[in-house]
Scaffold this motif. Structure first.
Motif, PDB file in Angstrom:
ATOM      1  N   GLU A   5       0.818  -1.207   0.000  1.00 39.98           N
ATOM      2  CA  GLU A   5       0.000   0.000   0.000  1.00 39.98           C
ATOM      3  C   GLU A   5       0.853   1.259   0.000  1.00 39.98           C
ATOM      4  OE1 GLU A   5      -2.617  -0.275   3.321  1.00 39.98           O
ATOM      5  OE2 GLU A   5      -4.237  -1.188   2.156  1.00 39.98           O
ATOM      6  N   HIS A   6       1.955   1.229   0.724  1.00 32.35           N
ATOM      7  CA  HIS A   6       2.841   2.395   0.814  1.00 32.35           C
ATOM      8  C   HIS A   6       4.251   2.001   0.349  1.00 32.35           C
ATOM      9  CE1 HIS A   6      -0.377   4.299   3.076  1.00 32.35           C
ATOM     10  NE2 HIS A   6      -0.379   3.270   3.910  1.00 32.35           N
ATOM     11  N   TYR A   7       4.303   1.249  -0.747  1.00 32.41           N
ATOM     12  CA  TYR A   7       5.556   0.643  -1.186  1.00 32.41           C
ATOM     13  C   TYR A   7       6.674   1.670  -1.329  1.00 32.41           C
ATOM     14  CZ  TYR A   7       8.964  -1.629  -4.187  1.00 32.41           C
ATOM     15  OH  TYR A   7      10.118  -2.125  -4.709  1.00 32.41           O
ATOM     16  N   GLU A   8       6.401   2.780  -1.998  1.00 38.20           N
ATOM     17  CA  GLU A   8       7.460   3.737  -2.305  1.00 38.20           C
ATOM     18  C   GLU A   8       8.061   4.351  -1.045  1.00 38.20           C
ATOM     19  OE1 GLU A   8       8.791   4.124  -5.124  1.00 38.20           O
ATOM     20  OE2 GLU A   8       7.368   2.883  -6.256  1.00 38.20           O
ATOM     21  N   ARG A   9       7.290   4.426   0.027  1.00 37.36           N
ATOM     22  CA  ARG A   9       7.804   5.021   1.266  1.00 37.36           C
ATOM     23  C   ARG A   9       8.322   3.965   2.234  1.00 37.36           C
ATOM     24  NH1 ARG A   9       3.787   8.744   4.102  1.00 37.36           N
ATOM     25  NH2 ARG A   9       5.682   9.365   5.187  1.00 37.36           N
ATOM     26  N   ILE A  10       7.645   2.808   2.267  1.00 35.61           N
ATOM     27  CA  ILE A  10       8.018   1.786   3.243  1.00 35.61           C
ATOM     28  C   ILE A  10       9.267   1.026   2.810  1.00 35.61           C
ATOM     29  CG2 ILE A  10       7.301  -0.464   4.149  1.00 35.61           C
ATOM     30  CD1 ILE A  10       4.591   0.645   4.646  1.00 35.61           C
ATOM     31  N   ASN A  11       9.419   0.762   1.529  1.00 34.83           N
ATOM     32  CA  ASN A  11      10.544  -0.056   1.070  1.00 34.83           C
ATOM     33  C   ASN A  11      11.895   0.529   1.471  1.00 34.83           C
ATOM     34  OD1 ASN A  11      10.915  -2.604  -0.346  1.00 34.83           O
ATOM     35  ND2 ASN A  11      12.076  -1.404  -1.850  1.00 34.83           N
ATOM     36  N   PRO A  12      12.139   1.849   1.332  1.00 33.50           N
ATOM     37  CA  PRO A  12      13.427   2.396   1.777  1.00 33.50           C
ATOM     38  C   PRO A  12      13.643   2.230   3.279  1.00 33.50           C
ATOM     39  CG  PRO A  12      12.326   3.919   0.288  1.00 33.50           C
ATOM     40  CD  PRO A  12      11.329   2.861   0.624  1.00 33.50           C
ATOM     41  N   ILE A  13      12.556   2.315   4.062  1.00 27.41           N
ATOM     42  CA  ILE A  13      12.685   2.146   5.508  1.00 27.41           C
ATOM     43  C   ILE A  13      13.079   0.716   5.839  1.00 27.41           C
ATOM     44  CG2 ILE A  13      11.419   2.197   7.694  1.00 27.41           C
ATOM     45  CD1 ILE A  13       9.724   4.464   6.482  1.00 27.41           C
ATOM     46  N   LEU A  14      12.435  -0.246   5.182  1.00 25.51           N
ATOM     47  CA  LEU A  14      12.781  -1.649   5.404  1.00 25.51           C
ATOM     48  C   LEU A  14      14.228  -1.921   4.994  1.00 25.51           C
ATOM     49  CD1 LEU A  14       9.529  -3.414   4.126  1.00 25.51           C
ATOM     50  CD2 LEU A  14      10.196  -2.929   6.490  1.00 25.51           C
ATOM     51  N   ARG A  15      14.631  -1.321   3.901  1.00 15.91           N
ATOM     52  CA  ARG A  15      16.008  -1.508   3.431  1.00 15.91           C
ATOM     53  C   ARG A  15      17.001  -0.975   4.467  1.00 15.91           C
ATOM     54  NH1 ARG A  15      17.754  -2.766  -1.511  1.00 15.91           N
ATOM     55  NH2 ARG A  15      15.624  -2.557  -2.283  1.00 15.91           N
ATOM     56  N   LEU A  16      16.683   0.185   5.042  1.00 13.44           N
ATOM     57  CA  LEU A  16      17.545   0.775   6.062  1.00 13.44           C
ATOM     58  C   LEU A  16      17.633  -0.137   7.287  1.00 13.44           C
ATOM     59  CD1 LEU A  16      19.165   3.128   7.303  1.00 13.44           C
ATOM     60  CD2 LEU A  16      16.997   4.144   8.013  1.00 13.44           C
ATOM     61  N   LEU A  17      16.494  -0.688   7.716  1.00 12.14           N
ATOM     62  CA  LEU A  17      16.490  -1.567   8.882  1.00 12.14           C
ATOM     63  C   LEU A  17      17.325  -2.818   8.631  1.00 12.14           C
ATOM     64  CD1 LEU A  17      12.739  -1.233   9.941  1.00 12.14           C
ATOM     65  CD2 LEU A  17      14.732  -0.383  11.194  1.00 12.14           C
ATOM     66  N   ILE A  18      17.236  -3.360   7.421  1.00 17.08           N
ATOM     67  CA  ILE A  18      18.043  -4.543   7.086  1.00 17.08           C
ATOM     68  C   ILE A  18      19.528  -4.199   7.150  1.00 17.08           C
ATOM     69  CG2 ILE A  18      18.639  -6.154   5.237  1.00 17.08           C
ATOM     70  CD1 ILE A  18      15.693  -6.088   4.409  1.00 17.08           C
ATOM     71  N   ASN A  19      19.880  -3.017   6.649  1.00 13.17           N
ATOM     72  CA  ASN A  19      21.278  -2.593   6.707  1.00 13.17           C
ATOM     73  C   ASN A  19      21.760  -2.428   8.142  1.00 13.17           C
ATOM     74  OD1 ASN A  19      21.798  -2.527   3.954  1.00 13.17           O
ATOM     75  ND2 ASN A  19      21.004  -0.440   3.724  1.00 13.17           N
ATOM     76  N   LEU A  20      20.816  -2.136   9.058  1.00 10.61           N
ATOM     77  CA  LEU A  20      21.168  -1.992  10.470  1.00 10.61           C
ATOM     78  C   LEU A  20      21.189  -3.325  11.199  1.00 10.61           C
ATOM     79  CD1 LEU A  20      19.129   1.225  11.377  1.00 10.61           C
ATOM     80  CD2 LEU A  20      21.609   1.027  11.143  1.00 10.61           C
ATOM     81  N   GLY A  21      20.880  -4.413  10.492  1.00 15.59           N
ATOM     82  CA  GLY A  21      20.983  -5.729  11.100  1.00 15.59           C
ATOM     83  C   GLY A  21      19.666  -6.412  11.401  1.00 15.59           C
ATOM     84  N   TYR A  22      18.552  -5.730  11.205  1.00 14.46           N
ATOM     85  CA  TYR A  22      17.248  -6.344  11.468  1.00 14.46           C
ATOM     86  C   TYR A  22      16.870  -7.285  10.330  1.00 14.46           C
ATOM     87  CZ  TYR A  22      16.702  -2.678  14.993  1.00 14.46           C
ATOM     88  OH  TYR A  22      16.877  -1.850  16.075  1.00 14.46           O
ATOM     89  N   HIS A  23      16.065  -8.298  10.651  1.00 14.42           N
ATOM     90  CA  HIS A  23      15.470  -9.136   9.629  1.00 14.42           C
ATOM     91  C   HIS A  23      14.056  -8.629   9.351  1.00 14.42           C
ATOM     92  CE1 HIS A  23      18.334 -12.666   9.417  1.00 14.42           C
ATOM     93  NE2 HIS A  23      18.859 -11.900  10.372  1.00 14.42           N
ATOM     94  N   VAL A  24      13.589  -8.847   8.130  1.00 23.71           N
ATOM     95  CA  VAL A  24      12.250  -8.400   7.730  1.00 23.71           C
ATOM     96  C   VAL A  24      11.533  -9.552   7.057  1.00 23.71           C
ATOM     97  CG1 VAL A  24      10.911  -6.853   6.261  1.00 23.71           C
ATOM     98  CG2 VAL A  24      12.919  -5.980   7.482  1.00 23.71           C
ATOM     99  N   SER A  25      10.349  -9.903   7.581  1.00 26.70           N
ATOM    100  CA  SER A  25       9.542 -10.975   7.004  1.00 26.70           C
ATOM    101  C   SER A  25       8.249 -10.399   6.438  1.00 26.70           C
ATOM    102  CB  SER A  25       9.188 -12.029   8.062  1.00 26.70           C
ATOM    103  OG  SER A  25      10.349 -12.663   8.538  1.00 26.70           O
ATOM    104  N   ILE A  26       7.892 -10.863   5.232  1.00 29.49           N
ATOM    105  CA  ILE A  26       6.622 -10.469   4.629  1.00 29.49           C
ATOM    106  C   ILE A  26       5.590 -11.514   5.011  1.00 29.49           C
ATOM    107  CG2 ILE A  26       5.410  -9.885   2.505  1.00 29.49           C
ATOM    108  CD1 ILE A  26       7.656  -7.953   3.296  1.00 29.49           C
ATOM    109  N   ASP A  27       4.652 -11.107   5.885  1.00 28.14           N
ATOM    110  CA  ASP A  27       3.661 -12.033   6.430  1.00 28.14           C
ATOM    111  C   ASP A  27       2.497 -12.195   5.455  1.00 28.14           C
ATOM    112  OD1 ASP A  27       2.566 -13.730   8.229  1.00 28.14           O
ATOM    113  OD2 ASP A  27       1.863 -12.190   9.614  1.00 28.14           O
ATOM    114  N   ASP A  28       1.801 -13.341   5.553  1.00 25.23           N
ATOM    115  CA  ASP A  28       0.608 -13.626   4.739  1.00 25.23           C
ATOM    116  C   ASP A  28       0.901 -13.486   3.251  1.00 25.23           C
ATOM    117  OD1 ASP A  28      -0.649 -13.896   7.137  1.00 25.23           O
ATOM    118  OD2 ASP A  28      -1.561 -11.908   7.117  1.00 25.23           O
ATOM    119  N   PHE A  29       2.079 -13.889   2.833  1.00 26.28           N
ATOM    120  CA  PHE A  29       2.452 -13.696   1.434  1.00 26.28           C
ATOM    121  C   PHE A  29       1.517 -14.507   0.534  1.00 26.28           C
ATOM    122  CE2 PHE A  29       4.877 -14.403  -2.456  1.00 26.28           C
ATOM    123  CZ  PHE A  29       5.225 -13.102  -2.758  1.00 26.28           C
TER     124      PHE A  29
END
Length: 761
Positions: free
Chosen positions: A627-651
């Motif tokens: 829904e907010h791909y253009e804004r959320i994707n950079p944030i998720l990318r930043l979190l991954i670079n900081l060491g967090y894992h990111v899971s896409i639920d209900d894929f």
């Protein structure tokens, strides 16, 4: 000083002393700009400086957050227009503030103009349908000329609503005043009561009020005081001449007022001293004057109340007629000239149980009326609504009466319960009305409420049930809805649950349970998913699928998510302290990730609790991510670079496109439990699982299957090279203490590797 009067007479009063001729300073229109962009605030201030609208200047207030705005609105309830930014401290702070303004603060008249520099963040149609706003603008389109025109239009509308609200309050005060004097039969008792009520209307107690008896044949003789209040109470039974000599009333001016009132047989009004004239000669052969003397300048509003009161008690003994006339005004809608909400309450309270058994109400809400008003203006929209009422009564001819409940909601009353699915009701959801040469099709939701089922409920509960049912009808896109015992129970339980949920947030009633994630090949524990639970003080567990949607609708979801984050960090810390280097995932919403406060809290709490980021896995649903791909994707990318894992639920349950998947910032895909269940039941279900596995391999996602409950599902997923899984087959969610005991008997595979961003190749 300007003298206001009813009736014309050749009279020019003497001037008052300077202390009584001063006029209040010219007031200003109060405009509130809610915007966290300080540069834009300064620019707006410059553009509005020196502007005069409808002859009055503008007073600009600024707020940099929703919290500041709410405080200002509480301090300034006479704010005329709010220029509200969609995105401030978080993505929907502006939209949530709208709900607070209309519901929590209870300001229904302030005009709200939504502004955005990013139109895609709040599409116009969606915003207009969901939120009570009056206009929507892109900042780039709002030139100074358009800004001035927009403010002028909204200030005019605000003035109209303010006048209407003030009139309603005034009418209620007038009715109360009339009811207070109605039981009085003794002349002296009546006049004393009349003075008390006029004092309340004008707030003139300090100045004092005098009532004098005047016999037509003795106009030139001394006037006897029948009743008095304030500074004139000692003169009851004395003469008016004595009062004029011994008090500080401006004698020449008052005498000229008295002379004019008697000569013209009419009232004389002014902001400082008014003379009221009542002729009741047909009752007792006498005429009465009342002198209202105030130490404070009476506003036009108070003078209007006084004038209305006087005009309707021209003979004080015709009180019943006065009450009837004022009651009619109070119980009828001033714009549509049909009964209003007060009338509905009085009507419902007057019905006996037997009458209720045979009666019914239908609630009708126009779905698009706000858009229509914005298109054609308030006056034209009211004309259209009047036409709609006529068409509605023709379409549903068996109705007893029609009333206006709220701005866009009507109520029809039937002497017997109608057949809800008659063809007339089908037609009533879409009615054609005319305004000039234009035909408008008005769409509505209709709710039927049989009164016999609610004979013991007070009127306000019945009306609330009807409105709540309309909300459900609109949310579920149903043109018809019938209120029954089940729906009533649902609505009341929902209201009670929201109250309990608010209280639970401050009483630490939430906790997390951890569901293990395992490597499917050897069932070794590789991590956990933290699941929030709510347990009431009586021990009752409220399931997440009940309280999560409730929290979202009540605006409490962010507080819930913050609690879930805190509890997850505590769980990870406890696991690490006991030697288990296992990653724990927790759910976050798109709104959370777009909220800088939430992100800061995530990073800060992680540091304070000494929880390395690689032991945290953020789960976000596919729908929210897209829904907010253009804004959320950079944030998720930043979190991954900081060491967090990111899971896409209900894929697979959302609407991802392949072009987005190739660039999606995530480390894991989670196969939804519905696909795992369908995999063993039919070929199509298995094919969906195959597709998700292929996407995971193609784009370097680790894949986790949810909801594994059987050995068959376990083996099928192994055969498809699915690496990880979770479900009751391996272990149910457990509280942290039970997890520590359970881990002692399990193979454990430590987590902690730093995630790497995928490439799209």
């Amino acid at each position: 000083m300007d003298t206001q009067q009813t009736g014309l007479f050749p009279f020019k009063p003497a001037a008052l002393p300077d202390s009584q001729t001063s006029k209040p300073a010219l007031s200003a229109w109060k405009i509130l700009s809610v915007e966290d962009d300080l540069t834009y605030q300064r620019t707006l201030s410059v553009e509005l400086s020196g502007i005069s609208i409808l002859g009055q200047p503008i007073e600009l207030f600024t707020a940099n957050s929703a919290e500041q705005a709410a405080t200002l609105l509480l301090d300034h309830p006479d704010m005329a227009v709010i220029l509200l930014d969609v995105v401030m401290e978080n993505d929907d702070a502006g939209l949530r503030l709208i709900g607070n303004i209309r519901n929590a603060i209870g300001n229904a008249t302030v005009r709200i103009v939504l502004l955005t520099g990013q139109p895609g963040m709040a599409p116009r149609k969606d915003v207009m349908e969901r939120y009570d706003i009056n206009e929507y603008w892109n900042k780039a389109d709002l030139t100074q000329e358009k800004l001035r025109a927009m403010l002028t239009g909204n200030i005019r509308s605000w003035q109209a609503f303010q006048s209407l609200e003030k009139s309603k309050v005034g009418l209620q005060v007038l009715i109360q005043a009339a009811q207070a004097i109605a039981p009085k039969t003794d002349l002296r008792e009546f006049t004393t009561s009349l003075l008390d009520e006029i004092a309340k209307l004008t707030h003139a107690n300090a100045g004092g009020i005098v009532c004098a008896s005047v016999s037509p044949e003795k106009l030139k003789e001394q006037l006897t005081i029948l009743a008095a209040s304030g500074q004139f109470e000692p003169y009851i039974g004395g003469s008016l001449h004595e009062v004029l000599n011994e008090t500080h009333i401006h004698v020449p001016l008052l005498q000229s007022y008295i002379t004019a009132a008697i000569a013209q047989a009419n009232h004389v009004f002014s902001p400082w001293v008014s003379v009221l004239y009542f002729d009741i000669s047909e009752i007792n052969g006498s005429t009465y004057i009342m002198i209202v003397n105030s130490n404070a300048h009476l506003s036009d509003y108070h003078l209007q109340l006084l004038r209305a009161f006087c005009e309707n008690i021209n003979d004080g003994f015709k009180k019943i007629g006065l009450i009837k006339q004022l009651s009619d005004l109070a119980y009828r809608d001033a714009e549509l000239h049909i009964p209003n909400r007060n009338w509905l309450i009085r009507y419902l309270n007057s019905l006996s149980k037997a009458n209720k058994t045979q009666s019914a109400m239908t609630f009708i809400r126009l779905r698009d009326f706000n858009d229509i008003e914005m298109s054609i203006g308030h006056i034209n929209s009211m004309s259209l609504l009047m036409q709609y009422c006529q068409v509605l009564k023709q379409t549903l001819p068996n109705s007893r009466s029609i009333a206006r409940l709220t701005y866009d909601t009507l109520v029809m009353i039937f002497d017997k319960t109608p057949s809800f699915y008659d063809i007339e009701y089908q037609q009533a959801t879409e009615l054609n009305t005319h305004l000039g040469d234009t035909t408008w099709t008005l769409h509505s939701n209709i709710v039927l409420l049989p009164l016999g089922d609610y004979s013991d409920d007070p009127a306000d509960i019945i009306l609330s049930l009807g409105k709540a049912a309309l909300n459900l009808a609109q949310e579920n896109a149903k043109p018809f809805y019938q209120v029954n015992a089940e729906l009533k129970s649902t609505i009341l339980n929902r209201q009670s649950m929201i109250y309990d949920l608010s209280a639970a947030l401050s009483r630490d009633e939430f906790f997390v349970v951890l569901q293990p994630k395992v490597r499917l090949s050897n069932k070794a524990v590789v991590g956990f998913e933290a699941l929030l639970r709510w347990q009431k003080p009586n021990g009752t567990l409220v399931p997440p699928d009940t309280f999560i949607p409730l929290a979202e609708s009540a605006g409490l979801i962010r507080k819930i998510d913050a609690i879930a984050l805190d509890l997850t960090l505590q769980a990870v810390q406890t696991l690490l302290a006991n030697g288990y280097r296992l990653r724990v995932s927790f759910n976050a919403t798109g709104a959370d990730l777009l909220n800088s406060t939430y992100i800061d809290k995530l990073l800060n709490l992680s540091q304070l609790n000494q929880v390395p980021s690689e032991f945290l896995d953020i789960e976000i649903t596919e729908t929210m991510a897209m829904e907010h791909y253009e804004r959320i994707n950079p944030i998720l990318r930043l979190l991954i670079n900081l060491g967090y894992h990111v899971s896409i639920d209900d894929f697979g349950t959302g609407y991802s496109s392949l072009s987005h998947i190739t660039r999606l910032a995530a480390t894991h895909l989670k196969i939804d439990r519905s696909f795992v269940d369908a995999m063993t039941k039919h070929k199509e279900g298995e094919q969906i699982t195959d597709v998700i596995m292929q996407l995971g391999k193609r784009f370097n996602f680790a894949v986790i299957a949810e909801g594994i409950e059987t050995e068959q599902q376990h083996q099928m997923l192994l055969a498809k090279d699915c690496e990880f899984g979770q479900g009751y087959y391996f272990a149910k969610p457990m509280i942290l203490a039970d997890v520590l005991v359970w881990l002692e008997t399990q193979a454990v595979e430590s987590s902690g590797e730093t995630p790497t961003l995928r490439t799209s190749s």
